[in-house]
Design a protein around this motif. Structure first.
Motif, PDB file in Angstrom:
ATOM      1  N   CYS A  20       0.771  -1.168   0.034  1.00  0.00           N
ATOM      2  CA  CYS A  20      -0.136   0.037   0.076  1.00  0.00           C
ATOM      3  C   CYS A  20       0.802   1.311  -0.121  1.00  0.00           C
ATOM      4  O   CYS A  20       0.723   2.320  -0.829  1.00  0.00           O
ATOM      5  N   ASN A  37      -5.086  -5.899  -3.937  1.00  0.00           N
ATOM      6  CA  ASN A  37      -6.596  -5.693  -3.932  1.00  0.00           C
ATOM      7  C   ASN A  37      -7.175  -6.883  -3.417  1.00  0.00           C
ATOM      8  O   ASN A  37      -8.324  -6.867  -2.947  1.00  0.00           O
ATOM      9  N   LEU A  40      -7.255  -6.522   0.216  1.00  0.00           N
ATOM     10  CA  LEU A  40      -8.351  -5.498   0.498  1.00  0.00           C
ATOM     11  C   LEU A  40      -9.825  -5.900   0.370  1.00  0.00           C
ATOM     12  O   LEU A  40     -10.608  -5.546   1.208  1.00  0.00           O
ATOM     13  N   SER A  41     -10.007  -7.015  -0.262  1.00  0.00           N
ATOM     14  CA  SER A  41     -11.428  -7.409  -0.638  1.00  0.00           C
ATOM     15  C   SER A  41     -11.976  -7.869   0.619  1.00  0.00           C
ATOM     16  O   SER A  41     -13.294  -8.329   0.773  1.00  0.00           O
ATOM     17  N   LYS A  44     -10.334  -6.058   6.953  1.00  0.00           N
ATOM     18  CA  LYS A  44     -10.697  -4.683   7.456  1.00  0.00           C
ATOM     19  C   LYS A  44      -9.747  -3.993   7.935  1.00  0.00           C
ATOM     20  O   LYS A  44      -9.509  -2.738   7.707  1.00  0.00           O
ATOM     21  N   ARG A  47      -7.877  -2.672   4.734  1.00  0.00           N
ATOM     22  CA  ARG A  47      -8.773  -1.459   4.079  1.00  0.00           C
ATOM     23  C   ARG A  47      -8.500  -0.283   5.033  1.00  0.00           C
ATOM     24  O   ARG A  47      -8.793   0.879   4.467  1.00  0.00           O
ATOM     25  N   TYR A  50      -5.487   1.530   4.231  1.00  0.00           N
ATOM     26  CA  TYR A  50      -5.414   1.949   2.727  1.00  0.00           C
ATOM     27  C   TYR A  50      -6.162   3.188   2.748  1.00  0.00           C
ATOM     28  O   TYR A  50      -5.663   4.280   2.228  1.00  0.00           O
ATOM     29  N   LYS A  51      -7.390   3.192   3.451  1.00  0.00           N
ATOM     30  CA  LYS A  51      -8.358   4.450   3.582  1.00  0.00           C
ATOM     31  C   LYS A  51      -7.300   5.437   4.316  1.00  0.00           C
ATOM     32  O   LYS A  51      -7.489   6.871   3.975  1.00  0.00           O
TER      33      LYS A  51
END
Length: 89
Positions: A20, A37, A40-41, A44, A47, A50-51
């Motif tokens: 990332c 990816n 990320l799927s 949590k 994710r 990443y955010k």
């Protein structure tokens, strides 16, 4: 903490976070992005990381920070080296 590889396409959370970071600076390969990816799927934690990275990158790009010019950096480096040499003498 030891990094554990999960397999060819499935990576550990730590490795996904590293990918990332690389992706943020356009240093990640296509294969790295695919692995990220996939992670990320379903993860949590990744994710959320990443955010936060995306928000940080946006804020840095939005900021209007003036950086030092290369000449100013070079002068600072010379002054620092001079001060170090004086201290060593």
């Amino acid at each position: 903490m030891e990094k554990q590889k999960k397999g060819l396409l499935f990576v550990s959370c730590e490795e996904a976070q590293h990918i990332c970071d690389k992706a943020q600076y356009d240093e990640a390969s296509l294969f790295d992005k695919i692995k990220l990816n996939i992670r990320l799927s379903w993860c949590k934690v990744t994710r959320a990381y990443y955010k936060r990275n995306v928000k940080l990158t946006e804020k840095i790009k939005e900021s209007d920070v003036d950086c030092l010019t290369p000449e100013c950096k070079e002068n600072m480096k010379k002054e620092l080296n001079k001060a170090i040499q004086e201290q060593a003498s």
